[in-house]
Design an enzyme around this catalytic site. Structure first.
Site, short mmCIF file in Angstrom:
data_model
loop_
_atom_site.label_atom_id
_atom_site.label_comp_id
_atom_site.label_asym_id
_atom_site.label_seq_id
_atom_site.Cartn_x
_atom_site.Cartn_y
_atom_site.Cartn_z
CD GLU A 294 -2.28 -3.65 -1.72
OE1 GLU A 294 -1.35 -4.32 -2.22
OE2 GLU A 294 -3.14 -3.08 -2.40
CG ASP A 367 -2.74 0.62 -7.07
OD1 ASP A 367 -1.59 0.64 -7.51
OD2 ASP A 367 -3.35 -0.41 -6.76
CD GLU A 395 -2.40 -3.93 -10.74
OE1 GLU A 395 -1.27 -3.49 -10.50
OE2 GLU A 395 -3.23 -4.20 -9.86
O1 GCW Z 1 -1.65 -2.15 -7.58
C1 GCW Z 1 -1.63 -2.97 -6.47
C2 GCW Z 1 -1.57 -4.33 -7.05
C3 GCW Z 1 -0.94 -5.36 -6.15
C4 GCW Z 1 0.40 -4.81 -5.68
C5 GCW Z 1 0.17 -3.51 -4.94
C6 GCW Z 1 1.49 -2.85 -4.55
C7 GCW Z 1 2.42 -6.02 -5.25
O2 GCW Z 1 -2.89 -4.71 -7.39
O3 GCW Z 1 -0.81 -6.54 -6.88
O4 GCW Z 1 1.10 -5.73 -4.89
O5 GCW Z 1 -0.48 -2.60 -5.76
O6 GCW Z 1 1.95 -2.01 -5.29
O7 GCW Z 1 2.02 -3.16 -3.51
#
Ligand code: GCW
Length: 604
Positions: A294, A367, A395
């Site tokens: 990311e 995720d 989340e």
């Molecule tokens: O789930 C996603 C989240 C991000 C997060 C990323 C990760 C810290 O939306 O906010 O970043 O995973 O786990 O690196």
């Protein structure tokens, strides 16, 4: 569409609780409230908690004794004394066998004819864990007449990862600002000590202070002095401090032209940074790293592998016995299936990581969805130390609204059978560490809603003992936090046990995933009206079309099933074997497909 039944139960349960609980409480005391036991227990319990005797002195022994005094004082109305008399609780170091390094034994015994309770452990931290276990028995009214139990953690490293930014905000945090007040540190506010107490009470032994989307400044002398103050405050509670390290820190802080892990200047920079940290924090745990994920910097920027990057940092920490925790959460826009990408990148690196590296894998391959099958890397990297990363902060599970007790979710993944190398090998036995992305913030009740405290509690308990039934953990938490009134406990636990399944059913049923808008992750939001639509939109994941719905991950589709051990993969690919829970995760089915079992589960 949360079922109305839980809501009715909630109102009923809360009415009962309000009637019995002490007033003017604000949730700060968590499950360590220690309100008075009902009169029928008082005399029997009091006769077994007349005194606390420390047979050795250390900061951990001292906090143990003070916790026992505080707990017993609250539960029984009289604080224990200090002399060795009938009914004393005796804290002892002892060469125990079978409870592991951090384990303890609780034993009813006699010393020179006096009945006592021994809390014994090999290391002082075990004595503290034993004391919390003893208190838990009283708090849940399950203290047996004769005690003879030993217990120790199944997983050596049990951590909380905080996604806290240095400006006080928290990524995916729903409980107020960061708990760490960087402006006030190194002054230690009392809540920092209470945080450590709460963690120790459930066996958590490490915490990463800052976001994996890391700011390099955490490694500057200014911040390190503050981090050292936290480490000092937590040491008696057995909590080691870790930091998320930004891979490009040698450029940002060291003004080097590169962060290439094979460049000698870069290696030297990290070595001297590690030396500096250990001068301040002799038991510093190590670095957590999100690299080439990311948009974060990483070794691939320089044509190097994840192993090259991790091993370079591991080399800097090794002389100090520190650990590198390297995340496997990677994906990119190429490829036919995001669910396969972490495996494709990491599996070839099995056996190439240094011994003080742990590869940290999210529970599922996408995720932190409300439900995912277990990540295929568990069981498939048998020459690498692995950690499981779970998300305590909600989340994707309603954030700070509604309730979702996640003990059931973590039990599901920890007990999932990898069949690697043979069936009967649950995920929990393939890992040496477990990390939970914390849901704790600066809110007075720590987690924003009192109910979310249950997820902090359950995470710690399951990290200690992955076999603990989620219902038992919920029951303990309800009793310790609210009341031992059986009707109330039953209502609260029933509500908790169904809550995650209800969230799955209304957000991502039957193995669907990521049916929420990509910016806020608050669901359900099956379609985003963005022009042009981003790649990672709900339709990428649900594959809905004129014919049907679901992601074909069988050999006719992306063949992600092939990443699992063959017994597991075969079952996932077989419509007659795969559970409805994962149906549309692995199969694209016609709209006319007939379900074999009753659904949804949360309504049964
Ligand atoms: O789930 C996603 C989240 C991000 C997060 C990323 C990760 C810290 O939306 O906010 O970043 O995973 O786990 O690196």
């Amino acid at each position: 569409m949360l079922s109305t039944i839980p809501v009715r139960l909630l109102i009923g349960a809360l009415a009962l609780v309000v009637a019995t609980a002490a007033s003017a409480e604000d949730g700060y005391d968590l499950w360590l409230r220690y309100p008075p036991v009902e009169t029928q227990w008082r005399a029997a319990y009091a006769s077994r908690a007349t005194a606390v005797v420390e047979t050795a002195r250390s900061p951990t022994f001292d906090v143990t004794a003070s916790e026992l005094r505080r707990g017993i004082g609250g539960l029984l109305g009289t604080a224990p004394q200090t002399g060795a008399i009938d009914g004393a609780i005796v804290l002892q170091r002892s060469r125990l066998k079978g409870a592991g390094d951090e384990g303890y034994c609780l034993k009813s015994a006699r010393i020179e004819g006096h009945p006592v309770t021994l809390i014994r452990a090999k290391r002082d931290i075990g004595v503290l864990y034993g004391a919390f276990a003893f208190l838990r028995l009283m708090q849940t009214r399950t203290l047996p007449a004769h005690l003879d139990v030993c217990d120790g953690p199944a997983i050596p490293l049990r951590m909380l990862d905080h996604w806290d930014n240095l400006d006080g905000t928290v990524e995916r945090g729903y409980a107020g600002p960061s708990l760490w007040n960087w402006a006030r540190l190194p002054a230690i506010d009392p809540h920092l000590v209470d945080y450590a107490r709460a963690n120790a009470s459930v066996g958590i032994n490490g915490a990463v202070l800052n976001n994996v989307n890391a700011d390099a400044r955490i490694l500057t002398p200014e911040f390190l002095r503050k981090v050292a103050a936290i480490a000092d405050a937590w040491r008696p509670y057995g909590i080691r401090v870790y930091l998320s390290a930004r891979f490009s820190a040698p450029i940002e802080l060291g003004h080097l032209p590169t962060a290439d892990p094979l460049d000698p200047r870069v290696r030297r920079w990290w070595q001297s940074k590690a030396d500096e940290i250990y001068r301040l924090i002799p038991d510093f745990g190590g670095f957590l790293v999100k690299a080439n994920s990311e948009g974060q910097p990483g070794p691939q920027t320089y044509g190097r592998s994840h192993a090259d990057g991790a091993n370079m940092l591991a080399g800097a920490l090794a002389p100090h016995r520190g650990t590198v925790i390297w995340r496997a959460f990677v994906y990119s826009t190429g490829g036919d299936d995001r669910a396969k990408q972490a495996y494709d990148e990491f599996k070839p690196l099995d056996g190439k990581f240094a011994d003080n590296v742990i590869v940290q894998i999210k529970n599922g391959p996408i995720d932190f969805q409300p439900r995912e099958p277990f990540h295929p890397l568990f069981g498939q990297m048998r020459r690498t130390h692995l950690a499981l990363e779970a998300q305590i902060t909600r989340e994707y599970l309603g954030q700070n609204t509604g309730i979702a007790y996640l003990g059931t979710m973590w039990s599901e993944v920890l007990s999932a059978d990898t069949c690697a190398p043979r069936c009967g090998t649950p995920v929990s036995s393939t890992i040496t560490a477990v990390a939970g992305v914390s849901n704790v913030g600066g809110a007075r009740n720590w987690t924003g809603s009192d109910f979310d405290q249950a997820n902090w509690y359950a995470f710690g308990r399951l990290a200690w003992n992955p076999r603990l039934p989620a219902r038992q953990t919920a029951d303990e938490w309800a009793r310790m936090t609210w009341t031992n009134d059986p009707r109330s406990v039953r209502s609260i636990v029933t509500m908790m046990m169904g809550s995650r399944e209800a969230a799955v059913d209304y957000m991502t049923p039957l193995g669907l995933a990521h049916q929420m808008a990509s910016d806020h992750h608050y669901g359900p939001g099956p379609w985003v009206n963005d022009q042009p639509a981003p790649l990672w939109n709900p339709i990428y994941y649900n594959r809905a079309d004129a014919q049907g719905i679901g992601f074909d991950r069988t050999p006719t589709g992306s063949n992600a099933v092939a990443q699992y051990e063959s017994d597991v993969g075969r079952c996932f690919a077989d419509l007659h074997c795969v559970s409805d829970d994962y149906l549309l995760w692995f199969h694209h089915l016609p709209w006319t497909h007939r379900m074999t079992a009753a659904w949804p589960k949360s309504q049964q």
